[in-house]
Design an enzyme around this catalytic site. Structure first.
Site, PDB file in Angstrom:
ATOM      1  N   GLY A  37      -8.160  71.111  42.444  1.00  0.00           N
ATOM      2  CA  GLY A  37      -7.570  70.230  43.462  1.00  0.00           C
ATOM      3  C   GLY A  37      -6.262  70.769  44.011  1.00  0.00           C
ATOM      4  O   GLY A  37      -5.816  70.356  45.074  1.00  0.00           O
ATOM      5  N   ILE A 267      12.890  71.950  51.394  1.00  0.00           N
ATOM      6  CA  ILE A 267      13.301  72.750  52.556  1.00  0.00           C
ATOM      7  C   ILE A 267      12.193  73.693  53.021  1.00  0.00           C
ATOM      8  O   ILE A 267      12.444  74.671  53.707  1.00  0.00           O
ATOM      9  CB  ILE A 267      14.578  73.556  52.252  1.00  0.00           C
ATOM     10  CG1 ILE A 267      14.336  74.477  51.067  1.00  0.00           C
ATOM     11  CG2 ILE A 267      15.773  72.668  51.996  1.00  0.00           C
ATOM     12  CD1 ILE A 267      15.040  75.773  51.208  1.00  0.00           C
ATOM     13  N   HIS A 441     -12.302  46.644  69.610  1.00  0.00           N
ATOM     14  CA  HIS A 441     -11.208  45.736  69.949  1.00  0.00           C
ATOM     15  C   HIS A 441     -11.157  44.598  68.952  1.00  0.00           C
ATOM     16  O   HIS A 441     -12.206  44.046  68.637  1.00  0.00           O
ATOM     17  CB  HIS A 441     -11.386  45.176  71.353  1.00  0.00           C
ATOM     18  CG  HIS A 441     -10.323  44.181  71.698  1.00  0.00           C
ATOM     19  ND1 HIS A 441      -9.056  44.563  72.096  1.00  0.00           N
ATOM     20  CD2 HIS A 441     -10.320  42.817  71.644  1.00  0.00           C
ATOM     21  CE1 HIS A 441      -8.322  43.483  72.282  1.00  0.00           C
ATOM     22  NE2 HIS A 441      -9.060  42.411  72.024  1.00  0.00           N
TER      23      HIS A 441
HETATM   24  P1  NAI Z   1       9.502  71.421  56.349  1.00  0.00           P
HETATM   25  O1  NAI Z   1       9.511  72.791  56.888  1.00  0.00           O
HETATM   26  O2  NAI Z   1       8.636  70.379  56.956  1.00  0.00           O
HETATM   27  O3  NAI Z   1      11.009  70.833  56.357  1.00  0.00           O
HETATM   28  C1  NAI Z   1      12.085  71.459  55.730  1.00  0.00           C
HETATM   29  C2  NAI Z   1      13.384  71.041  56.400  1.00  0.00           C
HETATM   30  O4  NAI Z   1      14.498  71.503  55.618  1.00  0.00           O
HETATM   31  C3  NAI Z   1      13.567  71.630  57.789  1.00  0.00           C
HETATM   32  O5  NAI Z   1      13.753  70.574  58.710  1.00  0.00           O
HETATM   33  C4  NAI Z   1      14.822  72.510  57.644  1.00  0.00           C
HETATM   34  O6  NAI Z   1      15.629  72.535  58.799  1.00  0.00           O
HETATM   35  C5  NAI Z   1      15.559  71.858  56.476  1.00  0.00           C
HETATM   36  N1  NAI Z   1      16.483  72.747  55.744  1.00  0.00           N
HETATM   37  C6  NAI Z   1      16.269  74.026  55.337  1.00  0.00           C
HETATM   38  N2  NAI Z   1      17.357  74.505  54.681  1.00  0.00           N
HETATM   39  C7  NAI Z   1      18.280  73.509  54.651  1.00  0.00           C
HETATM   40  C8  NAI Z   1      19.615  73.397  54.131  1.00  0.00           C
HETATM   41  N3  NAI Z   1      20.238  74.388  53.464  1.00  0.00           N
HETATM   42  N4  NAI Z   1      20.279  72.225  54.304  1.00  0.00           N
HETATM   43  C9  NAI Z   1      19.694  71.198  54.974  1.00  0.00           C
HETATM   44  N5  NAI Z   1      18.439  71.259  55.481  1.00  0.00           N
HETATM   45  C10 NAI Z   1      17.735  72.400  55.331  1.00  0.00           C
HETATM   46  O7  NAI Z   1       9.181  71.585  54.777  1.00  0.00           O
HETATM   47  P2  NAI Z   1       8.747  70.532  53.658  1.00  0.00           P
HETATM   48  O8  NAI Z   1       9.135  69.146  54.033  1.00  0.00           O
HETATM   49  O9  NAI Z   1       9.284  71.070  52.385  1.00  0.00           O
HETATM   50  O10 NAI Z   1       7.169  70.606  53.676  1.00  0.00           O
HETATM   51  C11 NAI Z   1       6.551  71.858  53.422  1.00  0.00           C
HETATM   52  C12 NAI Z   1       5.153  71.928  53.958  1.00  0.00           C
HETATM   53  O11 NAI Z   1       4.286  71.099  53.172  1.00  0.00           O
HETATM   54  C13 NAI Z   1       4.987  71.443  55.374  1.00  0.00           C
HETATM   55  O12 NAI Z   1       5.230  72.433  56.311  1.00  0.00           O
HETATM   56  C14 NAI Z   1       3.531  71.045  55.378  1.00  0.00           C
HETATM   57  O13 NAI Z   1       2.743  72.171  55.658  1.00  0.00           O
HETATM   58  C15 NAI Z   1       3.229  70.620  53.965  1.00  0.00           C
HETATM   59  N6  NAI Z   1       3.134  69.167  53.859  1.00  0.00           N
HETATM   60  C16 NAI Z   1       2.379  68.451  54.730  1.00  0.00           C
HETATM   61  C17 NAI Z   1       2.319  67.083  54.645  1.00  0.00           C
HETATM   62  C18 NAI Z   1       1.517  66.318  55.616  1.00  0.00           C
HETATM   63  O14 NAI Z   1       0.777  66.898  56.387  1.00  0.00           O
HETATM   64  N7  NAI Z   1       1.614  64.991  55.650  1.00  0.00           N
HETATM   65  C19 NAI Z   1       3.023  66.349  53.609  1.00  0.00           C
HETATM   66  C20 NAI Z   1       3.790  67.195  52.754  1.00  0.00           C
HETATM   67  C21 NAI Z   1       3.822  68.540  52.894  1.00  0.00           C
END
Ligand code: NAI
Length: 457
Positions: A37, A267, A441
């Site tokens: 998974g 991040i 609807h």
């Molecule tokens: P993300 O790339 O979505 O967000 C990370 C954020 O951290 C960015 O906005 C960035 O600007 C910020 N950041 C980076 N360094 C920083 C710092 N030093 N100080 C403050 N802010 C900082 O990454 P996240 O949330 O970790 O998710 C990773 C991946 O997991 C996503 O890209 C997605 O592919 C997947 N995911 C998808 C979900 C969904 O589809 N519902 C749910 C959870 C994860």
């Protein structure tokens, strides 16, 4: 033993590939070192949805529920019970994957697999001291949380003060004060849980907006909604240090500290491409991701890479599809991975569902756009169920071809109905064809129909 296919990694990319290959009659071995998974089922998509559902139910028992005439006394969150239920959900689904493997005659090894090289018979993989040979190899090794070189982060992880999504989904006690580093998908989904169940939650985000690439207006509205629930946002704020008692960020050249009891590091994630011996077959890796073509083929003959490890679209549903594309290619069936209509959903409260291009992306692609922006109150069911809701929907149309090219919706259920927009985009349906569709609807999805009639082309 010679297999038609060996799959390395049992997450959504790997287990779906194994299932489809087994179903097609191929002899398949799936090697997974942890639980079947992968991240999605064990420490990502599914457990976070289980937690979020508990917080949604709890939310209705607070003042919010009173808007609907519902008064609850003495409601409380039992974090241990929430986590125990989440574990039950994971167990059900992981055993479902195991059953699917069995039903499709897929052999499963619960250990680490390492590529050894090629022999006259095929590609060799070593696991537990045994060598397994296959005609085709599918790498599906996933991704891991990025751990930045920010001072104090490593020490914080070692002491348990700093969590990644893995620990944040298993906390037995609620922290009083939580700081989330990163206002992206993981950060916001977990903030949506912790913020609602009573933790003082602050989100520190480097960019001037939350939720990364989503539409600016939706991002601002989402933030407003969170703030109503008492969450704090520090935008344009870069975390520069983690102390044993809090997070230090820099904004406008000044350093400030937020004192807290736990930190969630969210991040971003990065592909895992270096743990299974890709160098043995000289498989091309660029910026940490395995390079593939649209059929998920690597540069090495009969070697495929699907899911997060190729970095193309790091979402579980993209991984499923890539697994299928790889297997179809192995079977000689014509198939390719198309990325233009991959839905993306933020399971926040309210949810945000997006598919296709934003207005800015469409303009950058030279498309003459017509944009329809509607408040969600145009959909009767939304009004009935969302007292004081501020949801909106934005639809981007291509004037020349009279087609939908993007949909961005902030509303409950958007995770479920954004698929309809994905189909319209993928199949290049014209507005006239969309207008002929009968929607149930009352449903929140009727907003799509409203947009199709509102657009002027
Ligand atoms: P993300 O790339 O979505 O967000 C990370 C954020 O951290 C960015 O906005 C960035 O600007 C910020 N950041 C980076 N360094 C920083 C710092 N030093 N100080 C403050 N802010 C900082 O990454 P996240 O949330 O970790 O998710 C990773 C991946 O997991 C996503 O890209 C997605 O592919 C997947 N995911 C998808 C979900 C969904 O589809 N519902 C749910 C959870 C994860």
């Amino acid at each position: 033993m010679l297999y038609d296919v060996i799959v390395l990694g049992g997450g959504p990319g790997g287990y779906v590939a194994a299932e489809r290959a087994g179903h097609a009659g191929l002899k398949v071995l799936l090697i997974e070192q942890r639980a079947l998974g992968g991240t999605c089922l064990n420490e990502g998509c599914i457990p976070s949805k289980a937690l979020l559902n508990s917080s949604k139910i709890y939310h209705y028992t607070t003042e919010y529920g009173q808007k609907y005439g519902v008064y609850c006394e003495g409601s409380r969150i039992d974090q241990k019970a929430v986590v125990a239920r989440k574990e039950k959900v994971i167990k059900t689904l992981v055993s479902g994957v195991a059953a699917a493997m069995k039903a499709n005659h897929v052999e499963v090894l619960n250990t680490t697999g390492m590529i050894r090289g090629r022999s006259a018979e095929g590609i060799e993989v070593e696991a537990d001291g045994n060598v397994y040979t296959c005609k085709n190899l599918i790498i599906a090794t996933g991704s891991k949380a990025s751990v930045p070189p920010i001072p104090g982060v490593k020490e914080g992880i070692a002491s348990g003060f700093v969590m990644t999504n893995r620990e944040a989904l298993a906390l037995q006690e609620l922290p009083k004060r939580l700081v989330v580093i990163g206002g992206g998908v993981i950060g916001l989904e977990l903030a949506a849980y912790y913020g609602v169940v009573g933790c003082e939650t602050s989100v520190v985000e480097m960019l001037p907006k939350i939720a990364g690439p989503i539409d600016d207006e939706i991002s601002a509205l989402l933030q407003k909604g969170y703030e109503k629930d008492g969450m704090k946002f520090y935008l344009g704020a870069k975390v520069v240090r983690v102390d044993p008692d809090g997070v230090v960020y820099e904004k406008d050249g000044k350093e400030e500290k937020i004192v807290c009891d736990k930190v969630l590091l969210a991040i971003g994630r990065k592909p895992v491409a270096d743990t299974c011996g890709v160098e043995k077959l000289n498989i091309q890796v660029e910026r940490g991701a395995i390079v593939v073509d649209e059929c998920c083929r690597t540069n090495a003959v009969n070697v495929y890479a699907v899911g997060d490890c190729n970095g193309k679209s790091m979402l579980a549903h993209s991984a499923y599809r890539m697994g299928e594309v790889a297997v179809n290619t192995i079977l000689g069936r014509k198939d390719r991975m198309r990325l233009k209509a991959i839905p993306s959903v933020l399971y926040t409260n309210p949810e945000v569902g997006c598919v296709g291009m934003t207005e800015a992306q469409a303009k950058a692609a030279g498309i003459d756009t017509a944009v329809v922006k509607l408040p969600m109150v145009y959909a009767g069911r939304y009004v009935a169920e969302n007292e004081g809701g501020n949801g909106i929907a934005k639809f981007i149309f291509d004037k020349k071809y009279k087609t939908l090219v993007g949909a961005h919706v902030m509303s409950n259920y958007s995770s479920e109905f954004i698929l309809a927009c994905g189909i319209m985009i993928e199949k290049e349906m014209t507005v006239d064809a969309i207008r002929e569709i009968v929607f149930p609807h009352p449903s929140v999805s009727e907003i799509i129909r409203e947009a199709a009639f509102a657009v002027q082309l």
